[in-house]
Design a protein around this motif. Sequence first.
Motif, short mmCIF file in Angstrom:
data_model
loop_
_atom_site.label_atom_id
_atom_site.label_comp_id
_atom_site.label_asym_id
_atom_site.label_seq_id
_atom_site.Cartn_x
_atom_site.Cartn_y
_atom_site.Cartn_z
N GLU A 96 -3.89 11.39 2.67
CA GLU A 96 -2.84 10.96 1.70
C GLU A 96 -2.08 12.38 1.25
O GLU A 96 -1.10 12.37 1.28
CB GLU A 96 -3.48 10.34 0.21
N THR A 155 5.47 7.24 -5.24
CA THR A 155 4.30 6.80 -4.60
C THR A 155 3.31 7.91 -4.85
O THR A 155 2.11 7.87 -4.52
CB THR A 155 4.57 6.69 -3.08
N TYR A 209 0.52 4.21 0.65
CA TYR A 209 0.43 5.02 2.12
C TYR A 209 1.32 4.45 3.22
O TYR A 209 1.93 5.21 3.86
CB TYR A 209 -1.23 5.14 2.39
N SER A 251 -7.30 15.22 2.40
CA SER A 251 -7.32 13.72 2.33
C SER A 251 -6.06 13.47 3.27
O SER A 251 -4.96 14.32 3.08
CB SER A 251 -7.32 13.13 1.12
N SER A 285 -5.73 7.07 -4.70
CA SER A 285 -6.23 6.51 -3.39
C SER A 285 -6.89 7.58 -2.69
O SER A 285 -8.03 7.20 -2.15
CB SER A 285 -4.87 5.97 -2.34
N ALA A 286 -6.33 8.93 -2.77
CA ALA A 286 -7.07 10.29 -2.31
C ALA A 286 -8.41 10.28 -3.01
O ALA A 286 -9.56 10.71 -2.33
CB ALA A 286 -6.24 11.30 -2.20
N ASP A 322 0.80 -1.37 -0.13
CA ASP A 322 0.06 -0.02 0.02
C ASP A 322 0.95 1.18 -0.18
O ASP A 322 1.74 1.44 0.71
CB ASP A 322 -0.95 -0.06 1.18
N LYS A 347 -8.82 6.08 2.88
CA LYS A 347 -8.14 6.24 4.31
C LYS A 347 -9.11 7.09 5.23
O LYS A 347 -9.60 8.25 4.75
CB LYS A 347 -6.68 7.06 4.03
N LEU A 394 -0.92 7.51 -4.24
CA LEU A 394 -1.51 8.22 -3.45
C LEU A 394 -2.62 9.31 -3.85
O LEU A 394 -3.73 9.06 -3.18
CB LEU A 394 -0.48 9.17 -2.57
N ARG A 395 -2.26 9.85 -4.99
CA ARG A 395 -3.21 10.71 -5.61
C ARG A 395 -4.53 9.79 -6.04
O ARG A 395 -5.66 10.19 -5.63
CB ARG A 395 -2.80 11.25 -7.04
N GLN A 422 5.03 4.99 2.24
CA GLN A 422 5.46 6.40 2.61
C GLN A 422 5.25 6.69 4.11
O GLN A 422 6.34 7.35 4.67
CB GLN A 422 4.44 7.52 1.75
#
Length: 162
Positions: free
Chosen positions: A129, A146, A92, A127, A153-154, A90, A159, A150-151, A95
Motif C-alpha cells: 500500500e 483513498t 488498493y 507495505s 489496509s497496510a 477495495d 496485501k 490504504l493506511r 488506486q
Amino acid sequence: MDRTESLLITVAAPFRHLRKERLQKSEFIFYLTIDRMWMSRDQAALLLQRAEGEGLIRISGGLIEPLFAVASVTAPLGFKPTTVIFEEQDPYQVQIERVTRVTGRSAPEVTAEVAALVHDQFDGHLSPEAGLVLLSRRYGVPISDTLASLRTSARKGRKKVD
C-alpha cells in the motif's frame, strides 16, 4: 458488464443526454431519479460520492464536471445500472486503476512496478500500500480520498506483493 463500466456509463448518461460539459447537481440528480427513474435521491447522492471518490467527476460550487471523455462512453440499448455501482471498491484496486489511467499501462504492469519498488528500493520493508502511494505520487495520481483506507489496509497487512 463490470462495476467500473456500469458506473462510468451511469455518470456519463446525464452529460450525454443533456449535451452539457457541466451540470448543476440538481440537474444530475433529476436525470437519474425522475427522468430515467434509475434510483432514489439518496442513491443518486451516493453515486455522486462514489464517482467523485473514484476520480470520475469534480464537484465545485454546485457544478459537476466529468474528468473523463464523456463522448467515448456509450450505453448499451436498454441500459439500467444495477446496485453493484453503489458497492465500495477495495482502495488498493481503485488506486491501481487510477495509475493505469494516468500512465496508460495495464494493471499487472502497475502491480509489478509496485512490487519492484517494494523489493528493490526498500528490501521488502515497505507495505505494498505504501509502495502504491509512492508510485501514485510519482505519477501525480490523486490519492487523498483513498489514503486513509490504504493506511488502514497496510496496518492489517492484507496485501502480498510477489
